[in-house]
Write a protein that holds these residues in place. Structure first.
Motif, PDB file in Angstrom:
ATOM      1  N   LEU A   1      22.541   7.720   0.925  1.00  0.00           N
ATOM      2  CA  LEU A   1      22.564   6.641   1.909  1.00  0.00           C
ATOM      3  C   LEU A   1      21.771   5.460   1.351  1.00  0.00           C
ATOM      4  O   LEU A   1      22.343   4.470   0.913  1.00  0.00           O
ATOM      5  N   THR A   2      20.448   5.577   1.336  1.00  0.00           N
ATOM      6  CA  THR A   2      19.624   4.504   0.752  1.00  0.00           C
ATOM      7  C   THR A   2      18.592   5.023  -0.236  1.00  0.00           C
ATOM      8  O   THR A   2      17.998   4.239  -0.970  1.00  0.00           O
TER       9      THR A   2
ATOM     10  N   GLU B   1      18.922  13.761   6.357  1.00  0.00           N
ATOM     11  CA  GLU B   1      18.049  13.683   5.176  1.00  0.00           C
ATOM     12  C   GLU B   1      16.600  13.975   5.556  1.00  0.00           C
ATOM     13  O   GLU B   1      15.902  14.730   4.860  1.00  0.00           O
ATOM     14  N   LEU B   2      16.128  13.387   6.642  1.00  0.00           N
ATOM     15  CA  LEU B   2      14.743  13.607   7.073  1.00  0.00           C
ATOM     16  C   LEU B   2      14.509  15.063   7.463  1.00  0.00           C
ATOM     17  O   LEU B   2      13.464  15.643   7.143  1.00  0.00           O
ATOM     18  N   CYS B   3      15.485  15.649   8.152  1.00  0.00           N
ATOM     19  CA  CYS B   3      15.352  17.054   8.558  1.00  0.00           C
ATOM     20  C   CYS B   3      15.427  17.991   7.356  1.00  0.00           C
ATOM     21  O   CYS B   3      14.734  19.014   7.309  1.00  0.00           O
TER      22      CYS B   3
ATOM     23  N   GLY C   1      11.448   9.705   4.075  1.00  0.00           N
ATOM     24  CA  GLY C   1      11.743   8.355   4.521  1.00  0.00           C
ATOM     25  C   GLY C   1      10.834   7.294   3.943  1.00  0.00           C
ATOM     26  O   GLY C   1      11.141   6.099   4.022  1.00  0.00           O
ATOM     27  N   SER C   2       9.720   7.698   3.350  1.00  0.00           N
ATOM     28  CA  SER C   2       8.790   6.722   2.776  1.00  0.00           C
ATOM     29  C   SER C   2       9.087   6.435   1.304  1.00  0.00           C
ATOM     30  O   SER C   2       8.440   5.583   0.703  1.00  0.00           O
TER      31      SER C   2
END
Length: 203
Positions: A69-70, A186-188, A195-196
């Motif tokens: 994604l990013t 992604e975070l899970c 995310g950082s």
């Protein structure tokens, strides 16, 4: 012509504001993301299907999972059921277009997988058939729809229904939520610290 542009942008914004105000949508998206990450950690995968613009959405979403994604990270298991022209035309010709996704769910789905059907009306026959078989096979079924949810609201285990009956505004909202869905998975999957990490722009 300028007024048409401004009116359509305002309509898109109004639809997204309605999505933002519907807490059920955010809650369901979080629940879906947690379930998807857990399924992938257990060796499962995400199967996605849709027709027309929703087919493009299915492929777009899967590209985010398999690519990124990013933030660069390992690939996540996801398959778009809209891309194999030989399967689509063979099943459509030999059986019926109504079965083009159901047959692929039968071939590729395993218990614990996630099946996401995208339909702006919520009534696409080939999506509904695929959902019903996925339920029988032990997959978690999810519907992204609009127009009150249609038949999918009755057969999917989880539903995200855009509060609109205008196809393009439903699709625009779907795309926003699909990007957020990938981000939450992604975070899970990788942990909140993921995310950082620095973001990368697509080429």
């Amino acid at each position: 012509m300028k007024s048409v542009v401004q009116r359509q942008i305002a309509q898109s914004i109004a639809t997204l504001e309605a999505v933002l105000a519907d807490e059920r949508i955010a809650e369901t998206l979080v629940q879906l993301s947690e379930m998807t990450a857990a399924a992938m950690k257990a060796g499962g995968k995400l199967l996605v299907a849709g027709n027309g613009g929703s087919a493009a959405d299915a492929q777009h979403l899967v590209a985010e999972f398999v690519g990124r994604l990013t933030i660069s990270r390992p690939a996540l298991r996801a398959i778009a059921l809209t891309v194999d022209t030989s399967i689509l035309t063979a099943v459509g010709n030999d059986f019926s277009f109504d079965y083009v996704f159901e047959r692929q769910v039968e071939a590729l789905g395993t218990p614990g997988d996630i099946f996401l059907g995208i339909s702006t009306s919520g009534n696409s026959k080939n999506i509904v058939k695929a959902v019903k078989l996925a339920n029988q096979m032990g997959l978690t079924t999810v519907g992204f729809s609009g127009n009150g949810g249609g038949v999918m609201a009755e057969v999917c285990q989880l539903n995200i229904v855009i509060p609109s009956s205008t196809t393009m505004n439903i699709q625009e909202s779907h795309l926003v939520l699909e990007h957020i869905y990938c981000m939450l998975v992604e975070l899970c999957y990788f942990g909140p610290e993921f995310g950082s990490r620095p973001q990368a722009l697509a080429e």
